[in-house]
Design an enzyme around this catalytic site. Structure first.
Site, mmCIF file in Angstrom:
data_model
loop_
_atom_site.group_PDB
_atom_site.id
_atom_site.type_symbol
_atom_site.label_atom_id
_atom_site.label_comp_id
_atom_site.label_asym_id
_atom_site.label_seq_id
_atom_site.Cartn_x
_atom_site.Cartn_y
_atom_site.Cartn_z
ATOM 1 N N TYR A 160 74.865 7.913 -7.522
ATOM 2 C CA TYR A 160 74.183 9.151 -7.126
ATOM 3 C C TYR A 160 74.861 9.829 -5.940
ATOM 4 O O TYR A 160 74.641 11.015 -5.699
ATOM 5 C CB TYR A 160 72.716 8.864 -6.798
ATOM 6 N N HIS B 210 68.270 6.152 -4.536
ATOM 7 C CA HIS B 210 69.329 7.015 -5.076
ATOM 8 C C HIS B 210 70.234 7.576 -3.973
ATOM 9 O O HIS B 210 70.889 8.596 -4.161
ATOM 10 C CB HIS B 210 68.744 8.154 -5.925
ATOM 11 N N ASN C 124 60.451 8.235 -10.911
ATOM 12 C CA ASN C 124 61.288 9.007 -9.991
ATOM 13 C C ASN C 124 60.600 10.290 -9.535
ATOM 14 O O ASN C 124 59.781 10.849 -10.264
ATOM 15 C CB ASN C 124 62.617 9.363 -10.672
#
Length: 424
Positions: free
Chosen positions: A244, A194, A144
């Site tokens: 998210y 996300h 990420n």
């Protein structure tokens, strides 16, 4: 087939190993190399990996090394799953944004930018070394922020695909609620990493019957509870947002919550200590139940499917990946990295080809455009450094967007990341 895992000392890795062992007919791995500079952790996890392979009767060889260049030499695919700065950096990412009244989270907002700044240069260095050692290898990025990191890799000309477990998690949950096999559930999954929504839940494939309305009518409360969002949000949107999106749809509520409970980083750090103690037990030959609480659910299945499809005739033909936009969402630049269903198998080594996406309502397209603009600036800051570039990226982020906030967050970001940002 040789696979290498950069960040093989992660406590996530036994989840991945378990998938390789169980799904060996889909992905016939002959050699698996775990690469990590943390020698003690690496040996614990390498030993457990060998025991899992043995228990499952997998004939492949598991080796460990701290030598990146040797580990990736001759690899067919390299999975990257690292965390620059470890859980200590994550704890800071989750903490200092709260001082400014902004969400503290490691993949979005100011904390997500800090992680991108630390991560992109490291991953690009790894990718260049992979290219020298194994020029035909695919790079699968699970690090990420996946969208920004994958975009950096693709812009540098690497054979790279980004992978996230959000879509496969939804697929498994929806399949259970609808009493279908997971393979019979196709998601109309669209957005950025996300920052995605499920616009359809189809039976059988991309052209199958859409069961989304039925899912929301019969199981809306359960889905909403899992997302920590009111049922009314799902009903009014008519789609299922990823969890998210709560950072956007309920930002102030999340900030209040984060200020009253232990950080996720602290919880994970404690869990990792317990997991490492378990991994050191020579009698353990399967992934422990505690690992399910660590995160990354179904990561192994997603990774196996993607690697099998990229490297051969295994795995689903269509999968959710992070890849170049190339006109799929016409309101975004072609080189933006989007997270959508794409043809992966049967692309003759050219990489994923996104499926067509219907025109999006401005409610969704607007937020995607806004965050893509932030990602442009975030990547520029990660590649070239400079306080002003960091400030501009923060000012552009929809979770910041105010001059004074961006100034304060910039100061804190640089102060907390000097050891990882030479230019700072």
């Amino acid at each position: 087939m040789k696979l290498a895992v950069v960040g093989g000392g992660s406590t996530y890795t036994p989840e991945l190993i378990d998938g390789f062992a169980r799904l060996r007919d889909t992905l016939p791995v002959s050699e698996l190399v775990l690469i990590d500079p943390a020698a003690e952790r690496l040996e614990l996890i390498g030993g457990l990996a060998r025991r899992i392979f043995a228990r499952q009767g997998h004939p492949g060889r598991v080796t460990t090394t701290a030598d990146l260049d040797a580990g990736v030499e001759g690899a067919d695919a390299v999975l990257i799953q690292l965390r620059v700065g470890g859980q200590a950096a994550r704890l800071r990412d989750e903490t200092w944004p709260l001082e400014c009244g902004c969400v503290g989270q490691e993949t979005t907002g100011a904390g997500g930018l800090a992680k991108a700044l630390r991560t992109v240069p490291v991953v690009l260095d790894i990718a260049e070394r992979v290219r020298r050692a194994s020029p035909d290898a695919w790079i699968i990025d699970f690090t990420n922020p996946v969208g920004i990191v994958t975009r950096a890799l693709l812009q540098a000309g690497h054979k790279a695909v980004g992978l996230c477990n959000v879509a496969i998690g939804f697929q498994r949950k929806f399949a259970a609620l609808l009493e279908l096999a997971p393979a019979d559930v196709h998601l109309d999954h669209v957005g950025l990493n996300h920052l995605t929504w499920e616009f359809g839940v189809r039976r059988g494939g991309p052209d199958g019957e859409d069961l989304l309305a039925r899912l929301l009518a019969d199981h809306g409360e359960a889905v909403a509870a899992d997302l920590h969002l009111p049922r009314a949000v799902l009903d009014r949107l008519g789609v299922v947002p990823s969890y998210y999106l709560r950072y956007f749809y309920a930002h102030d509520e999340v900030v209040r919550e984060l200020g009253t409970k232990p950080s996720r980083a602290a919880e994970v750090a404690a869990m990792e200590r317990e997991l490492l103690a378990l991994y050191g037990d020579p009698a353990l030959d399967e992934k422990p139940a505690l690992l399910a609480k660590r995160g990354g659910a179904f990561y192994s299945e997603a990774a196996v499917d993607l690697a099998a499809s990229l490297l051969g005739d295994g795995g689903p033909a269509v999968q959710v990946v992070n890849t170049r936009n190339d006109g799929t969402l016409p309101f975004l630049p072609d080189d933006a990295v989007i997270e959508v269903q794409a043809h992966v198998r049967g692309t003759n080594g050219s990489g994923p080809r996104p499926l067509p996406v219907p025109r999006l309502d401005p409610l969704f397209a607007g937020l995607l455009s806004h965050v893509t603009a932030y990602e442009d600036l975030a990547l520029d800051a990660a590649l070239r450094g400079g306080r002003d570039r960091v400030f501009k990226a923060l000012l552009a982020h929809p979770l910041v967007g105010q001059f004074d906030l961006a100034e304060g967050l910039t100061d804190r970001l640089l102060a907390h990341n000097k050891e990882h940002l030479p230019w700072a």
